[in-house]
Design an enzyme around this catalytic site. Sequence first.
Site, PDB file in Angstrom:
ATOM      1  N   HIS A  96       3.220 -39.780   5.997  1.00  0.00           N
ATOM      2  CA  HIS A  96       2.136 -40.770   5.983  1.00  0.00           C
ATOM      3  C   HIS A  96       2.451 -41.921   6.914  1.00  0.00           C
ATOM      4  CE1 HIS A  96       4.914 -41.707   2.691  1.00  0.00           C
ATOM      5  NE2 HIS A  96       4.676 -42.976   2.939  1.00  0.00           N
ATOM      6  N   HIS A  98       1.599 -45.858   7.683  1.00  0.00           N
ATOM      7  CA  HIS A  98       1.038 -47.097   7.124  1.00  0.00           C
ATOM      8  C   HIS A  98       0.313 -47.870   8.220  1.00  0.00           C
ATOM      9  CE1 HIS A  98       3.508 -47.372   3.325  1.00  0.00           C
ATOM     10  NE2 HIS A  98       4.275 -46.552   4.010  1.00  0.00           N
TER      11      HIS A  98
HETATM   12  P1  5GP Z   1       6.545 -45.047   1.607  1.00  0.00           P
HETATM   13  O1  5GP Z   1       7.432 -46.008   0.882  1.00  0.00           O
HETATM   14  O2  5GP Z   1       6.764 -43.635   1.160  1.00  0.00           O
HETATM   15  O3  5GP Z   1       6.560 -45.219   3.082  1.00  0.00           O
HETATM   16  O4  5GP Z   1       5.082 -45.434   1.183  1.00  0.00           O
HETATM   17  C1  5GP Z   1       4.419 -44.857   0.106  1.00  0.00           C
HETATM   18  C2  5GP Z   1       3.188 -45.675  -0.142  1.00  0.00           C
HETATM   19  O5  5GP Z   1       2.331 -44.932  -0.980  1.00  0.00           O
HETATM   20  C3  5GP Z   1       3.488 -47.003  -0.845  1.00  0.00           C
HETATM   21  O6  5GP Z   1       3.016 -48.078  -0.040  1.00  0.00           O
HETATM   22  C4  5GP Z   1       2.712 -46.896  -2.163  1.00  0.00           C
HETATM   23  O7  5GP Z   1       2.105 -48.100  -2.560  1.00  0.00           O
HETATM   24  C5  5GP Z   1       1.683 -45.824  -1.872  1.00  0.00           C
HETATM   25  N1  5GP Z   1       1.303 -45.040  -3.041  1.00  0.00           N
HETATM   26  C6  5GP Z   1       2.133 -44.488  -3.950  1.00  0.00           C
HETATM   27  N2  5GP Z   1       1.424 -43.810  -4.878  1.00  0.00           N
HETATM   28  C7  5GP Z   1       0.128 -43.948  -4.539  1.00  0.00           C
HETATM   29  C8  5GP Z   1      -1.097 -43.479  -5.135  1.00  0.00           C
HETATM   30  O8  5GP Z   1      -1.132 -42.797  -6.155  1.00  0.00           O
HETATM   31  N3  5GP Z   1      -2.249 -43.822  -4.499  1.00  0.00           N
HETATM   32  C9  5GP Z   1      -2.256 -44.589  -3.366  1.00  0.00           C
HETATM   33  N4  5GP Z   1      -3.455 -44.891  -2.852  1.00  0.00           N
HETATM   34  N5  5GP Z   1      -1.132 -45.036  -2.782  1.00  0.00           N
HETATM   35  C10 5GP Z   1       0.041 -44.724  -3.362  1.00  0.00           C
END
Ligand code: 5GP
Length: 129
Positions: A96, A98
């Site tokens: 993903h 951001h």
């Molecule tokens: P990472 O830390 O893996 O780069 O980012 C994961 C992102 O996914 C975090 O910013 C977190 O807030 C978001 N996230 C986690 N679970 C969910 C969810 O169930 N729905 C949505 N919309 N975002 C999520």
Amino acid sequence: MDCLFCRIIKGEIPSNKVYEDDKVLVFLDINPNTNGHMLIIPKEHIVTVDEVSSSLASHILEVEKKMHKLLTEKLNCKGLTIVQNNNYGQEVKHYHVHLIPRYTDDCWKMAFRQDNLLDVKEVLDKLNN
Ligand code: 5GP
Ligand code: ZN
């Protein structure tokens, strides 16, 4: 395999969708850093950047530009920070990107810095040999 973002793609878990096409889904982050913080995810389950094909990468780039325009026009953002974590810092193991809209120039900086950094020459040496 129980992947949270695959379940969001299938509609098994609700999300606030912003954009969708045959290759990607864009939805709002559940825990936003700024207003309009969104995630671009591929519909195929991949985990890190190593698995992103050139055609997917160029498609994601086009979607980033489209979202940048949307955020500028509709939320009046003045900048856009784009980050993508691989393994470390990656809470969800489905690739993903951001998109974090910026409204002021002071709310986010690279917060981490490794202790005892190597001399730049040593780093270059390791990279080149
Ligand atoms: P990472 O830390 O893996 O780069 O980012 C994961 C992102 O996914 C975090 O910013 C977190 O807030 C978001 N996230 C986690 N679970 C969910 C969810 O169930 N729905 C949505 N919309 N975002 C999520
Ligand atoms: Zn997945």
